[in-house]
Each structure stands twice: as structure tokens, then as C-alpha cells.
Design a protein around this motif. Structure first.
Motif, PDB file in Angstrom:
ATOM      1  N   GLY A 200       0.893  -1.290  -0.063  1.00 47.21           N
ATOM      2  CA  GLY A 200       0.068   0.149  -0.124  1.00 47.21           C
ATOM      3  C   GLY A 200       0.791   1.117   0.069  1.00 47.21           C
ATOM      4  N   GLY A 201       1.994   1.305   0.690  1.00 44.32           N
ATOM      5  CA  GLY A 201       2.787   2.432   0.803  1.00 44.32           C
ATOM      6  C   GLY A 201       3.557   2.609  -0.530  1.00 44.32           C
ATOM      7  N   VAL A 202       4.113   1.576  -1.180  1.00 36.56           N
ATOM      8  CA  VAL A 202       4.773   1.736  -2.718  1.00 36.56           C
ATOM      9  C   VAL A 202       3.737   2.170  -3.578  1.00 36.56           C
ATOM     10  N   PHE A 203       2.334   1.754  -3.403  1.00 33.01           N
ATOM     11  CA  PHE A 203       1.470   2.107  -4.163  1.00 33.01           C
ATOM     12  C   PHE A 203       0.989   3.682  -4.109  1.00 33.01           C
ATOM     13  N   PHE A 204       0.865   4.101  -2.769  1.00 34.56           N
ATOM     14  CA  PHE A 204       0.729   5.425  -2.362  1.00 34.56           C
ATOM     15  C   PHE A 204       2.049   6.168  -3.114  1.00 34.56           C
ATOM     16  N   LEU A 205       3.083   5.746  -3.044  1.00 35.79           N
ATOM     17  CA  LEU A 205       4.505   6.406  -3.619  1.00 35.79           C
ATOM     18  C   LEU A 205       4.147   6.722  -5.129  1.00 35.79           C
ATOM     19  N   LEU A 206       3.806   5.437  -5.710  1.00 39.59           N
ATOM     20  CA  LEU A 206       3.587   5.599  -7.111  1.00 39.59           C
ATOM     21  C   LEU A 206       2.793   6.713  -7.990  1.00 39.59           C
TER      22      LEU A 206
ATOM     23  N   ARG B 262       5.264  10.394  -3.234  1.00 39.22           N
ATOM     24  CA  ARG B 262       5.846  10.502  -1.816  1.00 39.22           C
ATOM     25  C   ARG B 262       5.427   9.544  -1.196  1.00 39.22           C
ATOM     26  N   LEU B 263       6.340   8.908  -0.100  1.00 39.32           N
ATOM     27  CA  LEU B 263       5.764   7.988   0.796  1.00 39.32           C
ATOM     28  C   LEU B 263       4.949   8.364   1.812  1.00 39.32           C
ATOM     29  N   PRO B 264       3.760   7.720   2.372  1.00 39.73           N
ATOM     30  CA  PRO B 264       2.952   8.258   3.134  1.00 39.73           C
ATOM     31  C   PRO B 264       3.437   8.281   4.409  1.00 39.73           C
ATOM     32  N   THR B 265       2.919   9.146   5.376  1.00 41.32           N
ATOM     33  CA  THR B 265       3.100   9.040   6.832  1.00 41.32           C
ATOM     34  C   THR B 265       2.272   7.715   7.494  1.00 41.32           C
ATOM     35  N   LEU B 266       2.823   7.526   8.604  1.00 44.17           N
ATOM     36  CA  LEU B 266       2.202   6.169   9.286  1.00 44.17           C
ATOM     37  C   LEU B 266       0.619   6.324   9.233  1.00 44.17           C
ATOM     38  N   GLY B 267       0.162   7.335   9.712  1.00 46.96           N
ATOM     39  CA  GLY B 267      -1.483   7.425   9.590  1.00 46.96           C
ATOM     40  C   GLY B 267      -1.997   7.396   8.138  1.00 46.96           C
ATOM     41  N   GLU B 268      -1.121   8.255   7.271  1.00 47.92           N
ATOM     42  CA  GLU B 268      -1.728   8.240   5.890  1.00 47.92           C
ATOM     43  C   GLU B 268      -1.661   6.653   5.232  1.00 47.92           C
ATOM     44  N   SER B 269      -0.672   5.953   5.580  1.00 48.20           N
ATOM     45  CA  SER B 269      -0.415   4.627   5.229  1.00 48.20           C
ATOM     46  C   SER B 269      -1.514   3.560   5.785  1.00 48.20           C
ATOM     47  N   ARG B 270      -1.847   3.746   7.011  1.00 53.95           N
ATOM     48  CA  ARG B 270      -2.791   3.025   7.634  1.00 53.95           C
ATOM     49  C   ARG B 270      -4.130   3.183   7.201  1.00 53.95           C
ATOM     50  N   LEU B 271      -4.512   4.546   6.702  1.00 56.25           N
ATOM     51  CA  LEU B 271      -5.797   5.124   6.142  1.00 56.25           C
ATOM     52  C   LEU B 271      -5.818   4.511   4.770  1.00 56.25           C
ATOM     53  N   PHE B 272      -4.808   4.671   3.894  1.00 58.33           N
ATOM     54  CA  PHE B 272      -4.720   4.186   2.493  1.00 58.33           C
ATOM     55  C   PHE B 272      -4.926   2.796   2.492  1.00 58.33           C
ATOM     56  N   ASN B 273      -4.357   1.860   3.351  1.00 57.30           N
ATOM     57  CA  ASN B 273      -4.241   0.647   3.188  1.00 57.30           C
ATOM     58  C   ASN B 273      -5.738   0.155   3.394  1.00 57.30           C
ATOM     59  N   ALA B 274      -6.364   0.855   4.379  1.00 60.36           N
ATOM     60  CA  ALA B 274      -7.804   0.631   4.698  1.00 60.36           C
ATOM     61  C   ALA B 274      -8.706   0.912   3.805  1.00 60.36           C
ATOM     62  N   VAL B 275      -8.212   1.915   2.984  1.00 62.10           N
ATOM     63  CA  VAL B 275      -9.230   2.066   1.605  1.00 62.10           C
ATOM     64  C   VAL B 275      -9.189   0.989   0.684  1.00 62.10           C
ATOM     65  N   LEU B 276      -7.670   0.540   0.411  1.00 61.05           N
ATOM     66  CA  LEU B 276      -7.641  -0.758  -0.399  1.00 61.05           C
ATOM     67  C   LEU B 276      -8.157  -1.866   0.098  1.00 61.05           C
ATOM     68  N   VAL B 277      -8.358  -2.311   1.257  1.00 62.89           N
ATOM     69  CA  VAL B 277      -8.926  -3.424   1.875  1.00 62.89           C
ATOM     70  C   VAL B 277     -10.592  -3.248   1.626  1.00 62.89           C
ATOM     71  N   ALA B 278     -11.097  -1.863   1.915  1.00 59.41           N
ATOM     72  CA  ALA B 278     -12.539  -1.705   1.850  1.00 59.41           C
ATOM     73  C   ALA B 278     -13.179  -2.279   0.779  1.00 59.41           C
ATOM     74  N   LEU B 279     -12.404  -2.236  -0.586  1.00 57.24           N
ATOM     75  CA  LEU B 279     -13.308  -2.516  -1.748  1.00 57.24           C
ATOM     76  C   LEU B 279     -12.663  -3.961  -2.284  1.00 57.24           C
ATOM     77  N   ALA B 280     -11.692  -4.342  -1.744  1.00 59.84           N
ATOM     78  CA  ALA B 280     -11.146  -5.639  -2.268  1.00 59.84           C
ATOM     79  C   ALA B 280     -12.082  -6.741  -2.812  1.00 59.84           C
TER      80      ALA B 280
END
Length: 277
Positions: A41-47, A51-69
């Protein structure tokens, strides 16, 4: 031809580059700085953001990815399974079939909701009345065109989408409830169906707002949803390979669908038309 080539602007990319002794992604050494150090998720956010996400952004962005899996036997999953039934030697075709239907009804809500919010213009930070006026303007605009608000209502979660509650909680926990989320929540307070029933915010709408606040470009919003659902589609295909239901779905459609010609001597009412003639 030489003159034409001389006029071409230089082509550049910051996404990725490979040399004889390394691979670089957005300025990071893939093998040494990303692999084993940053999750997918962090690498996808970077792409998509650069930029790399902060810890909170990483957790939230990964949650978004999980939400629609995955959401069960949705049209995307059915399309993938049936395509795999016909071409099991080409899993990429089945995955493609599953995500090609990303549009206004499925998967495209990320983008549609994000465009709705960003078209509203600058969103006020500390002016509740201005924020309310902006929300009213959005709702009135869609109603005047007799269009459905993107990101609201759900065929199953009539009382509210449980993913929205979780995503909103995570955003608040990490202080990531930005202007787009605040505006979306105001729109939700005004959203109603044609019969006047309240329309709750769904996961697609919440994810679109969250991604806007995370700075993801509008053009990439639907792509985030596609990557998320692709994981679920691969899961469906893996299950289809070991416990197939594609042929059963095909046979069920054949059994339950009745042929009814619209024209010709066997069409409904054909005899009556002949008698009148």
C-alpha cells in the motif's frame, strides 16, 4: 522528419528506472529502501502521489484498499469467473474482464465522488455556513439534472455502510479528516432518494473523499479502486480453479432465462396481428 524530431519536448518519468546494478522507483532504491521496508500500500501510494505516506496516511490508505477488495459475487467477480471458465489458460484475461466494468455503478464511484467534490471549488476550513451552502449547491445541482449523487446509497447496506464508520474513525484517529471529507458529510446530511428517504454515504463515496484529502490526483482515483478489487478478483479466480461454479452459473442462466422473440410468427401477439390484417 529531423525538424519534427528536434521540436519534440524531452520525455521524462519519475516513476521507475532500471540500471545494470539497481532499480529506482520515485527516487528510492527498490531493493534496498522499499522491499521489506514499505508495504505494498505504501509503495502504491508512492507511485501515485510521488511521496511515501506518513504512518497515519499509510494506515488509512491501506484501509481504503482493503475496503473494496471484495464484496461477494458482484458483477466484476462473475465476469472474471465466467471468463476463466472459457479461457482458464489465460488468468490475465479473467482479471481484465473483472475490472473492465469499472464505471458509474461499480468501482468508478471513487472517481465520480472525487470529481463532484473537487468541482465544488475551494472548500472553506472554519466557516460552517459556507460549507453548508457548498453542500446545498452540490445537492441542488444533481437534483436539477435528475442525476444520482455519486457515493450514496447501497443495495445491501440500507441502514449505513459499516466500512464508512470504520474509515471515518481511522481518519479522525489520525487527524486526516480534511475538507473533502467534511464536505461529503454535509452532502450526506442532505442526500435523499426520489421518495424522500435519507441516502447514507457508501464506502466508494467515503474513499473518494479520503483520497482527495490525501492528495491523490483525480485521474488516479478509479485506478485505486481497480487495484483494490483486482486482489479480490484474483481470489475469486483462485477459488474458481479449485472449486468451479462458472459452468453452474452458465447452466442456471440457460435454465432460468426464457426465450421470447420480439418479431416473427412466434412473437407474442403475432396471431392477433395476422387476424386483424
Amino acid at each position: 522528419m529531423a525538424l519534427f524530431e528536434a521540436d519534440l519536448p524531452p520525455m521524462t518519468t519519475s516513476i521507475g528506472h532500471a540500471t545494470a546494478d539497481g532499480i529506482w522507483v520515485q527516487g528510492y532504491d527498490l531493493a534496498q529502501e522499499l522491499m521489506g521496508e514499505v508495504d505494498f500500500g505504501g509503495v502504491f501510494f508512492l507511485l501515485v502521489s510521488g511521496r511515501l505516506p506518513t504512518l497515519g496516511e499509510s494506515r488509512l490508505f491501506n484501509a481504503v484498499l482493503v475496503a473494496l477488495a471484495d464484496h461477494g459475487l458482484t458483477p466484476s467477480a462473475l465476469a472474471a469467473r465466467l471468463t476463466f471458465t472459457g479461457a482458464p489458460e489465460a488468468i490475465q484475461g479473467a482479471v481484465a474482464a473483472g475490472v473492465l466494468g469499472a464505471g458509474s455503478e461499480f468501482l468508478g464511484v471513487f472517481e465520480n465522488a472525487g470529481r463532484m467534490l473537487r468541482r465544488a471549488g475551494p472548500i472553506p476550513d472554519d466557516d460552517d455556513q459556507a460549507l453548508q451552502r457548498l453542500a446545498v449547491g452540490i445537492v441542488d445541482s444533481y437534483r436539477s439534472r435528475n442525476q444520482r449523487l455519486p457515493g450514496f446509497g447501497h443495495p445491501f447496506h440500507k441502514g449505513g455502510d459499516p466500512r464508512v464508520v470504520r474509515l471515518l474513525g481511522l481518519a479522525r484517529e489520525h487527524d486526516l479528516c480534511g475538507p473533502h471529507v467534511r464536505l461529503m458529510l454535509r452532502v450526506e446530511s442532505l442526500a435523499t432518494s426520489s421518495s424522500g428517504k435519507p441516502l447514507p454515504l457508501n464506502a466508494g463515496g467515503m474513499c473518494g473523499a479520503l483520497l482527495c484529502d490525501l492528495g491523490i490526483d483525480t485521474a488516479a482515483l478509479r485506478g485505486v479502486a481497480v487495484v483494490s478489487r483486482a486482489a479480490g478478483i484474483v481470489g475469486h479466480i483462485a477459488e474458481e480453479a479449485r472449486a468451479p461454479i462458472g459452468r453452474a452459473l452458465w447452466y442456471m442462466a440457460e435454465r432460468e432465462t426464457h426465450y421470447q422473440p420480439r418479431r416473427g410468427p412466434h412473437a407474442p401477439g403475432a396471431e392477433q396481428e395476422d387476424d386483424r390484417g
